[in-house]
Scaffold this motif. Structure first.
Motif, PDB file in Angstrom:
ATOM      1  N   TRP A 256       0.224   6.245   1.851  1.00  0.00           N
ATOM      2  CA  TRP A 256      -0.301   5.312   2.845  1.00  0.00           C
ATOM      3  C   TRP A 256      -0.921   6.008   4.047  1.00  0.00           C
TER       4      TRP A 256
ATOM      5  N   GLU B  27      -3.779   4.636   6.731  1.00  0.00           N
ATOM      6  CA  GLU B  27      -3.340   4.215   8.061  1.00  0.00           C
ATOM      7  C   GLU B  27      -4.055   5.002   9.150  1.00  0.00           C
TER       8      GLU B  27
ATOM      9  N   ARG C  28      -7.491  -1.144   6.092  1.00  0.00           N
ATOM     10  CA  ARG C  28      -6.545  -2.210   5.785  1.00  0.00           C
ATOM     11  C   ARG C  28      -6.204  -2.273   4.301  1.00  0.00           C
TER      12      ARG C  28
ATOM     13  N   ASN D 228      13.326  -3.258   6.266  1.00  0.00           N
ATOM     14  CA  ASN D 228      12.362  -2.229   5.882  1.00  0.00           C
ATOM     15  C   ASN D 228      13.100  -1.108   5.155  1.00  0.00           C
TER      16      ASN D 228
ATOM     17  N   HIS E 109      11.931   1.671   4.030  1.00  0.00           N
ATOM     18  CA  HIS E 109      11.319   2.992   4.186  1.00  0.00           C
ATOM     19  C   HIS E 109      12.364   4.006   4.635  1.00  0.00           C
TER      20      HIS E 109
ATOM     21  N   THR F   7      -0.047  -6.077   9.835  1.00  0.00           N
ATOM     22  CA  THR F   7      -1.262  -5.769   9.079  1.00  0.00           C
ATOM     23  C   THR F   7      -1.267  -6.522   7.757  1.00  0.00           C
TER      24      THR F   7
ATOM     25  N   THR G 221       4.100  -3.022  12.974  1.00  0.00           N
ATOM     26  CA  THR G 221       2.654  -2.989  12.790  1.00  0.00           C
ATOM     27  C   THR G 221       2.280  -3.126  11.322  1.00  0.00           C
ATOM     28  N   THR G 222       3.047  -2.489  10.443  1.00  0.00           N
ATOM     29  CA  THR G 222       2.786  -2.626   9.008  1.00  0.00           C
ATOM     30  C   THR G 222       2.927  -4.081   8.583  1.00  0.00           C
TER      31      THR G 222
ATOM     32  N   GLY H 222       8.491  -0.839  11.461  1.00  0.00           N
ATOM     33  CA  GLY H 222       7.595  -1.532  10.550  1.00  0.00           C
ATOM     34  C   GLY H 222       6.899  -2.754  11.112  1.00  0.00           C
TER      35      GLY H 222
END
Length: 279
Positions: free
Chosen positions: A215, A219, A224, A171, A173, A32, A28-29, A26
């Motif tokens: 998402w 992505e 964004r 995270n 996820h 962002t 990069t998420t 996570g």
């Protein structure tokens, strides 16, 4: 009794990193979201990425400076593994003068190189001189490899930059909360023996699960969070090949995720009043 996490209040500009020796946790998420939160708050920033999988550049576009050296030159110029990071150092040196925060997405294979670079240039002392705080977010998921990677990263960053402020980002996820795992599970045991002693007292953020089906289209197209949330339903449905109801569901999921993460980030950063932002 577990030590209660301390509150953190990092003023801007700052060096803000997401880093872990484990892939797909996570980073990069998180970066962002962070970039979009700073944009909403009208806080200027520059972004650097040290990763052989430049996903952040896809999300943020030309805003991202790639620190990866040219692989064709490495055989004859191995020093590029370190000197490639000098633009990051220069940006940090100027940050306080320009009021511009420096964002860094550190890939799994780059942790040791970055830590070595930070040690060699004595970044910790320079940060004190510049009065520039450094915050490093270490994402983790509820699996043994991720937990070990987070622990190794935490130790290495503390050694390389003693004055770094570290934050654990859990995270959710795929796997949910670590501390809700069975006490006998390998991941839970590793967390309590390897990672928990390191992070005790440090702030811990929670990144909620973001359904892949909702998402992934955004992505993959490099859209964004702010762009997704700003799209009208009919426009978004046409852009991503969905029907209007599907897009509304996806946009709602993304919006809830972003709002949660925005509140988490605002709990550790001192931000100016929110503006419209330059998306």
């Amino acid at each position: 009794m577990a030590q209660k996490p301390t509150k953190m209040s990092v003023s801007l500009p700052a060096l803000l990193c997401a880093i872990s020796q484990e892939s797909a946790v996570g980073k990069t998420t998180f970066m962002t979201v962070l970039a979009d939160v700073l944009t909403l708050a009208s806080q200027p920033y520059v972004v650097f990425q040290a990763d052989d999988k430049p996903r952040l550049q896809q999300m943020l576009g030309t805003r991202v400076v790639d620190l990866q050296p040219d692989p064709d030159l490495l055989l004859t110029q191995p020093s590029l593994l370190r000197t490639a990071y000098t633009p990051l150092y220069s940006a940090c040196e100027q940050a306080r003068k320009t009021g511009t925060s420096v964002l860094l997405d550190g890939g799994a294979r780059e942790v040791e190189r970055l830590a070595g670079f930070f040690t060699d240039i004595e970044l910790s002392a320079d940060l004190d001189t510049w009065k520039l705080p450094m915050l490093a977010a270490v994402p983790v998921q509820a699996d043994p490899e991720s937990i070990l990677g987070a622990a190794m990263t935490w130790r290495r960053m503390t050694e390389a930059v003693p004055n770094v402020r570290l934050v654990l980002v859990e995270n959710l996820h795929d796997r949910g909360r670590i501390e809700q795992l069975s006490a006998s599970s390998p991941a839970r045991r590793l967390f309590e023996s390897e990672l928990l002693p390191l992070v005790a007292g440090s702030p811990r953020l929670v990144m909620p699960a973001l359904l892949t089906d909702f998402w992934q289209p955004f992505e993959e197209s490099g859209t964004r969070f702010l762009k997704v949330m700003a799209l009208e339903a009919e426009e978004g449905a046409a852009m991503f090949g969905m029907n209007t109801g599907e897009f509304k569901l996806a946009r709602g999921q993304v919006t809830r995720f972003f709002k949660h993460m925005q509140a988490q980030i605002e709990s550790i950063l001192v931000l100016a009043a929110k503006g419209n932002g330059d998306v």
